[in-house]
Design an enzyme around this catalytic site. Sequence first.
Site, PDB file in Angstrom:
ATOM      1  N   THR A 306       0.752  -1.277   0.010  1.00  0.00           N
ATOM      2  CA  THR A 306       0.014   0.046   0.025  1.00  0.00           C
ATOM      3  C   THR A 306       1.018   1.128   0.165  1.00  0.00           C
ATOM      4  O   THR A 306       0.486   2.123  -0.846  1.00  0.00           O
ATOM      5  CB  THR A 306      -0.940   0.077   1.005  1.00  0.00           C
ATOM      6  OG1 THR A 306      -1.721  -1.244   1.135  1.00  0.00           O
ATOM      7  CG2 THR A 306      -1.652   1.286   1.069  1.00  0.00           C
ATOM      8  N   GLN A 336      -6.198  -1.871  -2.624  1.00  0.00           N
ATOM      9  CA  GLN A 336      -5.338  -0.773  -2.091  1.00  0.00           C
ATOM     10  C   GLN A 336      -4.555   0.009  -3.314  1.00  0.00           C
ATOM     11  O   GLN A 336      -3.539  -0.834  -3.876  1.00  0.00           O
ATOM     12  CB  GLN A 336      -4.586  -0.885  -1.197  1.00  0.00           C
ATOM     13  CG  GLN A 336      -5.265  -1.257   0.295  1.00  0.00           C
ATOM     14  CD  GLN A 336      -5.390  -2.883   0.211  1.00  0.00           C
ATOM     15  OE1 GLN A 336      -5.530  -3.549  -0.676  1.00  0.00           O
ATOM     16  NE2 GLN A 336      -5.084  -3.578   1.480  1.00  0.00           N
ATOM     17  N   GLN A 358      -9.782   2.589  -3.765  1.00  0.00           N
ATOM     18  CA  GLN A 358      -9.514   2.462  -2.349  1.00  0.00           C
ATOM     19  C   GLN A 358      -8.128   3.082  -1.983  1.00  0.00           C
ATOM     20  O   GLN A 358      -7.121   2.913  -2.734  1.00  0.00           O
ATOM     21  CB  GLN A 358      -9.572   0.864  -2.282  1.00  0.00           C
ATOM     22  CG  GLN A 358      -9.102   0.438  -0.916  1.00  0.00           C
ATOM     23  CD  GLN A 358      -9.267  -0.895  -0.684  1.00  0.00           C
ATOM     24  OE1 GLN A 358     -10.018  -1.745  -1.266  1.00  0.00           O
ATOM     25  NE2 GLN A 358      -8.861  -1.587   0.251  1.00  0.00           N
ATOM     26  N   ASP A 359      -8.201   3.498  -0.842  1.00  0.00           N
ATOM     27  CA  ASP A 359      -7.099   4.329  -0.348  1.00  0.00           C
ATOM     28  C   ASP A 359      -6.354   5.388  -1.423  1.00  0.00           C
ATOM     29  O   ASP A 359      -5.188   5.434  -1.524  1.00  0.00           O
ATOM     30  CB  ASP A 359      -5.856   3.201  -0.020  1.00  0.00           C
ATOM     31  CG  ASP A 359      -6.243   2.270   0.994  1.00  0.00           C
ATOM     32  OD1 ASP A 359      -7.410   2.434   1.705  1.00  0.00           O
ATOM     33  OD2 ASP A 359      -5.419   1.443   1.681  1.00  0.00           O
ATOM     34  N   ASP A 380     -12.279   3.842   2.175  1.00  0.00           N
ATOM     35  CA  ASP A 380     -11.112   4.326   3.346  1.00  0.00           C
ATOM     36  C   ASP A 380     -10.135   5.290   2.081  1.00  0.00           C
ATOM     37  O   ASP A 380      -8.951   5.420   2.438  1.00  0.00           O
ATOM     38  CB  ASP A 380     -10.363   3.283   3.783  1.00  0.00           C
ATOM     39  CG  ASP A 380     -11.015   2.118   4.254  1.00  0.00           C
ATOM     40  OD1 ASP A 380     -12.089   2.432   4.996  1.00  0.00           O
ATOM     41  OD2 ASP A 380     -10.318   1.206   4.567  1.00  0.00           O
ATOM     42  N   ARG A 448     -14.512   5.106   9.599  1.00  0.00           N
ATOM     43  CA  ARG A 448     -14.663   3.736  10.188  1.00  0.00           C
ATOM     44  C   ARG A 448     -13.283   3.739  11.183  1.00  0.00           C
ATOM     45  O   ARG A 448     -12.192   4.130  10.543  1.00  0.00           O
ATOM     46  CB  ARG A 448     -14.611   2.716   9.385  1.00  0.00           C
ATOM     47  CG  ARG A 448     -13.916   2.309   8.460  1.00  0.00           C
ATOM     48  CD  ARG A 448     -14.300   0.978   7.663  1.00  0.00           C
ATOM     49  NE  ARG A 448     -13.394   0.549   6.747  1.00  0.00           N
ATOM     50  CZ  ARG A 448     -13.120  -0.740   6.285  1.00  0.00           C
ATOM     51  NH1 ARG A 448     -13.844  -1.584   6.733  1.00  0.00           N
ATOM     52  NH2 ARG A 448     -12.296  -0.817   5.214  1.00  0.00           N
ATOM     53  N   TRP A 450      -9.711   2.683  11.941  1.00  0.00           N
ATOM     54  CA  TRP A 450      -8.917   1.870  11.276  1.00  0.00           C
ATOM     55  C   TRP A 450      -7.993   1.190  12.555  1.00  0.00           C
ATOM     56  O   TRP A 450      -7.377   0.188  12.645  1.00  0.00           O
ATOM     57  CB  TRP A 450      -7.865   2.525  10.465  1.00  0.00           C
ATOM     58  CG  TRP A 450      -6.857   1.759   9.717  1.00  0.00           C
ATOM     59  CD1 TRP A 450      -6.652   0.351   9.651  1.00  0.00           C
ATOM     60  CD2 TRP A 450      -5.730   2.333   9.200  1.00  0.00           C
ATOM     61  NE1 TRP A 450      -5.779   0.020   8.943  1.00  0.00           N
ATOM     62  CE2 TRP A 450      -4.987   1.224   8.613  1.00  0.00           C
ATOM     63  CE3 TRP A 450      -5.279   3.360   9.049  1.00  0.00           C
ATOM     64  CZ2 TRP A 450      -3.705   1.355   8.099  1.00  0.00           C
ATOM     65  CZ3 TRP A 450      -3.952   3.681   8.511  1.00  0.00           C
ATOM     66  CH2 TRP A 450      -3.073   2.416   7.953  1.00  0.00           C
TER      67      TRP A 450
END
Length: 544
Positions: A306, A336, A358-359, A380, A448, A450
């Site tokens: 990531t 990710q 994502q990410d 996220d 949320r 992590w």
Amino acid sequence: MNVMKHTIFFPFLHLLLLISLHPPTTVVADGNSTTGIDRWCDQTPYPDPCKHYFKTHNGFRLPTQLSEFRVMLVEAAMDRAVSARDELTNSGRNCTDCKKQAVLADCIDLYGDTVVQLNRTLQGVSPKTSAGKRCTDFDAQTWLSTALTNTETCRRGSSDFNVSDFITPIVSDTKISNLISNCLAVNGALLTATNNGTTTADQKGFPTWVSGKERRLLQFQSARAVKANLVVAKDGSGHVTTVQAAIDLAGRRKVTSGRFVIYVKRGIYQENINVRLNNDDIMLVGDGMRSTIITGGRSVRGGYTTYNSATAGIEGLHFIAKGLTFRNTAGPAKGQAVALRSSSDLSIFYKCSIEGYQDTLMVHSQRQFYRDCYIYGTVDFIFGNAAAVFQNCLILPRRPLKGQANVITAQGRADPFQNTGISIHNSRILPAPDLRPVLPSVKTYMGRPWMKYSRTVVLQTYLDSVVSPFGWSPWTEGSVFGLDTLFYAEYKNSGPASSTRWRVRWKGFHVLNRASDASAFTVGRFIAGSAWLPRTGIPFTSGL
């Protein structure tokens, strides 16, 4: 005042303050007398690694006050960090597994930066340092927070590729994370309310660490009006044809004082860029977010961690970007895939677009400011453990994979004394164009947890109906992880989804009603303030 810190953890701070008022005075010269250091270590979150370190390192003098104990703890953490970095480097010499190599490369860089952050802290808080070069307690807390985040990022990277059994034994023996947490706790006890009660935003909304000259650079409507040190142009009309070539040239400059401006002409630049440590004061200026685009397609499913999937990775201090797009084109099915990763202290992203799924945006560490930016993503898509403020930004959840929910933030605060979090202020959360046709079938949450002490606040922001009435999500359905220890808060938001009537009823969720509470998360008090602007003489005012 940080409400969470001063309500939940005050008893521990009280104990630390007591020991500073009534310290043991035994001097340890040969390691035989350990009662005194035990009393000091017993007041830390992790007393055993503290005791073990000092009992195996003879010749130290017991502290007489808390500030001396802090220096000793940072020295201990530094010693262990150097050992871990060297062990990681040695392990890489005989490693032939590609996945292990990828994780090792990240961890070596991250532990190298941990050594840098601990050294900055040690130099800044040491009584031997001249007054003009000392840092504030707020600075120290930022750098210690970054040091701890680096160790966590290394650990997370090993789990990306399921090689934790390879990395963990190398770094766990040093107990470096526990030692840094002890540093954070003791330094946190030295922080006072006056360190956090000021603002550094001027009337035009820019933080005051930006000089007058730099503000003019930011306010130029045309990038061509900027006097650049280097020009990047795909058609060969500049000094170089790639952004990374210009960054590398900037990194080789002999005189590093002052801003180094790189003008990136319109075009799509298919490359992954890195502004490395010690390549400070770089400014990238484009022809606008629709015209100057830096794009890559790395992802975890494509073989990258990531951390290393980022199209742009920024580490050098005081980085500024204006009028650019950072994009990751891996798509929603590749997992990710980071468009922008920043661990640049006192960095600014102004009128930039950050695009992924994502990410998308990894606000990895340090203090960061985003103004008038567009951020696109699905799961996220703003994540990490910086102290980051998003002001006047447009946050755009897009269409995820079938069955997925969108989550805007996944803040990674792992220690209650880290002065980190995500603050979304005076912004707008709207559905991206590709989400609109399926809006009724996709849930979107503001965040949320992590990590256990995840902290995100949304202040005076327009919340379109894209946001779920519940507002926030557990890490996974039915999970209670972090719900009591996180700090999620809202203050005077507007729009169809702004009502807090149906919000989650977690212990860690708060509706802020007082401006004095909300202002703790503004540009001035959350990422700036008098505590980290020593020797400037700049006047500060608080407020939203």
